[in-house]
Design a protein around this motif. Structure first.
Motif, mmCIF file in Angstrom:
data_model
loop_
_atom_site.group_PDB
_atom_site.id
_atom_site.type_symbol
_atom_site.label_atom_id
_atom_site.label_comp_id
_atom_site.label_asym_id
_atom_site.label_seq_id
_atom_site.Cartn_x
_atom_site.Cartn_y
_atom_site.Cartn_z
ATOM 1 N N VAL A 28 0.840 -1.197 0.000
ATOM 2 C CA VAL A 28 0.000 0.000 0.000
ATOM 3 C C VAL A 28 0.875 1.246 0.000
ATOM 4 O O VAL A 28 0.632 2.207 -0.715
ATOM 5 N N TYR A 29 1.932 1.221 0.782
ATOM 6 C CA TYR A 29 2.836 2.368 0.876
ATOM 7 C C TYR A 29 3.534 2.614 -0.453
ATOM 8 O O TYR A 29 3.659 3.748 -0.917
ATOM 9 N N ALA A 30 3.957 1.541 -1.103
ATOM 10 C CA ALA A 30 4.649 1.675 -2.380
ATOM 11 C C ALA A 30 3.724 2.265 -3.442
ATOM 12 O O ALA A 30 4.145 3.040 -4.289
ATOM 13 N N ASP A 31 2.437 1.890 -3.413
ATOM 14 C CA ASP A 31 1.485 2.412 -4.378
ATOM 15 C C ASP A 31 1.387 3.936 -4.297
ATOM 16 O O ASP A 31 1.120 4.604 -5.286
ATOM 17 N N VAL A 36 -1.654 10.509 -9.360
ATOM 18 C CA VAL A 36 -2.289 11.078 -10.546
ATOM 19 C C VAL A 36 -3.208 12.202 -10.089
ATOM 20 O O VAL A 36 -4.027 12.017 -9.185
ATOM 21 N N THR A 37 -3.035 13.376 -10.688
ATOM 22 C CA THR A 37 -3.928 14.489 -10.402
ATOM 23 C C THR A 37 -4.842 14.674 -11.610
ATOM 24 O O THR A 37 -4.391 14.679 -12.752
ATOM 25 N N LEU A 38 -6.122 14.818 -11.344
ATOM 26 C CA LEU A 38 -7.121 14.940 -12.399
ATOM 27 C C LEU A 38 -7.825 16.284 -12.313
ATOM 28 O O LEU A 38 -8.122 16.771 -11.218
ATOM 29 N N MET A 50 -8.244 9.227 -18.582
ATOM 30 C CA MET A 50 -6.919 9.703 -18.206
ATOM 31 C C MET A 50 -6.163 8.673 -17.377
ATOM 32 O O MET A 50 -4.957 8.485 -17.545
ATOM 33 N N LEU A 51 -6.873 8.007 -16.474
ATOM 34 C CA LEU A 51 -6.243 6.951 -15.675
ATOM 35 C C LEU A 51 -5.719 5.844 -16.591
ATOM 36 O O LEU A 51 -4.624 5.313 -16.388
ATOM 37 N N LYS A 52 -6.508 5.520 -17.600
ATOM 38 C CA LYS A 52 -6.108 4.496 -18.560
ATOM 39 C C LYS A 52 -4.871 4.948 -19.326
ATOM 40 O O LYS A 52 -3.946 4.163 -19.570
ATOM 41 N N TYR A 53 -4.837 6.227 -19.716
ATOM 42 C CA TYR A 53 -3.680 6.761 -20.444
ATOM 43 C C TYR A 53 -2.414 6.675 -19.585
ATOM 44 O O TYR A 53 -1.337 6.315 -20.085
ATOM 45 N N ARG A 58 -7.339 3.362 -9.624
ATOM 46 C CA ARG A 58 -7.476 4.001 -8.311
ATOM 47 C C ARG A 58 -6.977 3.092 -7.188
ATOM 48 O O ARG A 58 -6.798 3.547 -6.057
ATOM 49 N N GLN A 59 -6.756 1.835 -7.511
ATOM 50 C CA GLN A 59 -6.264 0.890 -6.507
ATOM 51 C C GLN A 59 -4.733 0.888 -6.408
ATOM 52 O O GLN A 59 -4.179 0.517 -5.379
ATOM 53 N N ASP A 60 -4.043 1.276 -7.476
ATOM 54 C CA ASP A 60 -2.578 1.210 -7.421
ATOM 55 C C ASP A 60 -1.892 2.575 -7.504
ATOM 56 O O ASP A 60 -0.688 2.660 -7.726
#
Length: 289
Positions: A28-31, A36-38, A50-53, A58-60
């Motif tokens: 969790v800490y490494a993630d 990502v800022t949206l 954008m997340l896909k790009y 949101r989990q990693d």
């Protein structure tokens, strides 16, 4: 005897749990190293795009929104309203690293270049990071830096950035963009990088000293800039000079930007040279007939 056997098994299970839990916690800490800022005004589908790009979910990754008020806070005094806009659209991927320098790329950004962003990040004090600035459609990219800096601050390996550095970095980005409208983005980034290098190295004690450096460098580039242009560049360089940046700490970063831009500018000059030859040949043959 049976009781001892059961107790031993329970003890083994408990020990296994204590070993597994820290590993899970580390993941969790490494993630959180990836942020990502949206743009806060994007639709849910655009945010997902954008997340896909950026290649994350949101989990990693740590996903946070940036709103227009945050962008205006740093751009309101230096960028025109048409450059800022009325909605927060720009997005960014930030992954601080322990080495490798600054690796910056852009997508759907037409006014701000990767070199401009890299220069601004050096001013903000960021040394190593993988950075991507993007949007679901073509935007100026003026506000991208706000998201990048917020992303860095919210990453596990990042840290709080001095407000004066943020303002100077945003001012530098906008001033370089405006200069780029007149002389080209890459040349503008090169000019600003050369001026900043000299200012950070010499640390002029007066504004007149900073202005002299600005005038010397722009003259070396044979730029015919207005007094207003010189004033704007001098103003942002005064802010950078006031940050007391350590030249030894950022010398290699400034040098890498210069080397990158020299390659681009040389390529442009070569293309221009061959274009002249081709036109000369065309003119020669057209005059024969």
């Amino acid at each position: 005897m049976k009781f001892k056997t059961i107790f031993s098994k329970l003890l083994i299970v408990l020990m296994a749990i204590t070993v597994v839990l820290p590993i899970s916690g580390n993941r969790v800490y490494a993630d959180a190293y990836k942020v990502v800022t949206l743009g806060g005004d994007l639709t849910d589908s655009q945010k997902q795009e954008m997340l896909k790009y950026f290649g994350v979910t949101r989990q990693d990754a740590n996903v946070i929104d940036v709103n227009i008020d945050e962008e205006k806070k740093y751009l309101g005094d230096v960028a025109s309203s048409d450059k800022i806009g009325t909605k927060s659209i720009s997005c960014a991927y930030v992954e601080p690293t322990s080495s490798g320098g600054l690796n910056v790329s852009t997508n759907n950004i037409y006014w701000v270049s990767s070199s401009m962003i890299k220069n601004a990040l050096i001013t903000a004090g960021i040394k190593n990071a993988n950075v991507k600035a993007s949007a679901p459609f073509n935007v100026s990219g003026t506000a991208a830096l706000t998201g990048i800096l917020k992303g860095f601050e919210n990453s596990a390996n990042g840290g709080k950035i001095d407000e004066n550095k943020k303002k100077a970095a945003n001012d530098e980005l906008v001033t370089t963009g405006e200069l780029g409208d007149k002389i080209g983005k890459d040349k503008a980034a090169g000019v600003m990088n050369d001026i900043k290098t000299q200012v950070v190295k010499d640390k002029p004690k007066t504004e007149a000293g900073v202005r002299k450096i600005v005038e010397n460098v722009t003259n070396n580039y044979n730029l015919n800039l207005s007094t207003g242009d010189i004033d704007k560049i001098t103003n942002v360089m005064n802010k950078i000079n006031g940050l007391n940046l350590n030249f030894g700490d950022i010398k290699s970063q400034l040098g890498s930007v210069a080397d990158q831009l020299k390659g681009t500018l040389s390529s442009e000059q070569t293309q221009g040279f061959f274009a002249k030859i081709i036109n000369a040949v065309k003119n020669f043959f057209s005059n024969l007939f």
